[in-house]
Design a protein around this motif. Structure first.
Motif, PDB file in Angstrom:
ATOM      1  N   MET A   1       0.838  -1.189   0.000  1.00  0.00           N
ATOM      2  CA  MET A   1       0.000   0.000   0.000  1.00  0.00           C
ATOM      3  C   MET A   1       0.881   1.251   0.000  1.00  0.00           C
ATOM      4  O   MET A   1       1.870   1.333   0.688  1.00  0.00           O
ATOM      5  CB  MET A   1      -0.896  -0.023   1.239  1.00  0.00           C
ATOM      6  CG  MET A   1      -1.744   1.202   1.379  1.00  0.00           C
ATOM      7  SD  MET A   1      -3.352   0.749   2.024  1.00  0.00           S
ATOM      8  CE  MET A   1      -4.065   2.353   2.071  1.00  0.00           C
ATOM      9  N   GLU A  30     -11.428   6.292  -4.209  1.00  0.00           N
ATOM     10  CA  GLU A  30     -10.053   6.798  -4.247  1.00  0.00           C
ATOM     11  C   GLU A  30      -9.310   6.386  -2.974  1.00  0.00           C
ATOM     12  O   GLU A  30      -9.928   6.020  -1.978  1.00  0.00           O
ATOM     13  CB  GLU A  30     -10.054   8.335  -4.337  1.00  0.00           C
ATOM     14  CG  GLU A  30     -10.713   8.883  -5.577  1.00  0.00           C
ATOM     15  CD  GLU A  30      -9.861   8.752  -6.824  1.00  0.00           C
ATOM     16  OE1 GLU A  30      -8.637   8.579  -6.705  1.00  0.00           O
ATOM     17  OE2 GLU A  30     -10.438   8.820  -7.921  1.00  0.00           O
ATOM     18  N   ASN A  31      -7.992   6.484  -3.010  1.00  0.00           N
ATOM     19  CA  ASN A  31      -7.185   6.245  -1.814  1.00  0.00           C
ATOM     20  C   ASN A  31      -7.022   7.586  -1.096  1.00  0.00           C
ATOM     21  O   ASN A  31      -6.023   8.263  -1.246  1.00  0.00           O
ATOM     22  CB  ASN A  31      -5.823   5.657  -2.228  1.00  0.00           C
ATOM     23  CG  ASN A  31      -4.941   5.382  -1.034  1.00  0.00           C
ATOM     24  OD1 ASN A  31      -5.420   5.187   0.085  1.00  0.00           O
ATOM     25  ND2 ASN A  31      -3.652   5.388  -1.254  1.00  0.00           N
ATOM     26  N   GLU A  33      -6.937   9.966   2.268  1.00  0.00           N
ATOM     27  CA  GLU A  33      -6.574   9.956   3.690  1.00  0.00           C
ATOM     28  C   GLU A  33      -7.616  10.688   4.550  1.00  0.00           C
ATOM     29  O   GLU A  33      -7.911  10.288   5.661  1.00  0.00           O
ATOM     30  CB  GLU A  33      -5.207  10.629   3.838  1.00  0.00           C
ATOM     31  CG  GLU A  33      -4.696  10.678   5.235  1.00  0.00           C
ATOM     32  CD  GLU A  33      -3.408   9.915   5.386  1.00  0.00           C
ATOM     33  OE1 GLU A  33      -2.831  10.023   6.467  1.00  0.00           O
ATOM     34  OE2 GLU A  33      -2.984   9.218   4.458  1.00  0.00           O
TER      35      GLU A  33
END
Length: 171
Positions: A1, A30-31, A33
Motif C-alpha cells: 500500500m 479513491e485512496n 486519507e
C-alpha cells in the motif's frame, strides 16, 4: 500500500444532497486519507451524510444552526470548528478558512497564511470559484462549489500533499 498523502477538498455543499452523495461515492473509490470541507455544509442532515469518513470542516457564513451542526459533528467524530482550522495530516500542516468577506479579502488572508511558511496547504471556500495557485512553498486552493450554485458546475479537488498536485474533479 502506498504512503502517498491524498486528500479530498470540498466547499460550499449547501445541503445539495445529490451532490454530496455523488462526492462521497467518488471519494470512496479513491485512496483518500481525509476530507477537508471549507464551509457552508448548512444543515445537520447534510453533515450526517459524511458518517464514517475522516472529515475536517469549518463553519461557513450560511451555516445557520451552528449548535446542532456542532452536536452532530461531535456525535459523528467529525472535526467542525470556526475558522481558521489548523489540521495536521502527518507530516503536513493545513490551514482551512471559509471566507472573510469579499473575494479580495479572502484571497489576501489565504495568501498571508501561505506566506507564513507554516502550512503546506491553505484551503478556502465561500466564493464558489476555483483557485489553485502556488504561494511560496504552499498551495492555495479553493475547490469551487460542490453544490454547483452560482458556478454552474459541481467541483471538488483531490490533492496529493507529497507533490502538491491538485486535480479539480467535476461531478
Amino acid at each position: 500500500m502506498s504512503n502517498v498523502k491524498r486528500i479530498a477538498v470540498v466547499s460550499d455543499s449547501h445541503d445539495n444532497l445529490e451532490a454530496i452523495s455523488l462526492f462521497i461515492e467518488h471519494v470512496k473509490k479513491e485512496n483518500i486519507e481525509a476530507i477537508i470541507h471549507a464551509g457552508d455544509i448548512v444543515s445537520p442532515f447534510a453533515l450526517r451524510m459524511f458518517k464514517g469518513l475522516k472529515l475536517y470542516a469549518v463553519f461557513g457564513n450560511n451555516d445557520g444552526e451552528k449548535l446542532l451542526l456542532k452536536k452532530a459533528a461531535d456525535e459523528l467524530g467529525i472535526t467542525l470548528e470556526e475558522q481558521p482550522l489548523f489540521v495536521t495530516i502527518e507530516p503536513y500542516s493545513i490551514a482551512v478558512i471559509h471566507g472573510v468577506g469579499s473575494l479580495e479579502k479572502t484571497q489576501k488572508f489565504a495568501k498571508a497564511l501561505a506566506k507564513s511558511g507554516d502550512f503546506r496547504l491553505v484551503v478556502y471556500g465561500h466564493t464558489h470559484q476555483i483557485d489553485v495557485q502556488q504561494v511560496g512553498e504552499a498551495l492555495v486552493l479553493n475547490p469551487g462549489t460542490l453544490s454547483g450554485y452560482l458556478a454552474g458546475k459541481r467541483t471538488y479537488a483531490i490533492v496529493n500533499l507529497d507533490t502538491l498536485q491538485a486535480d479539480i474533479v467535476e461531478l
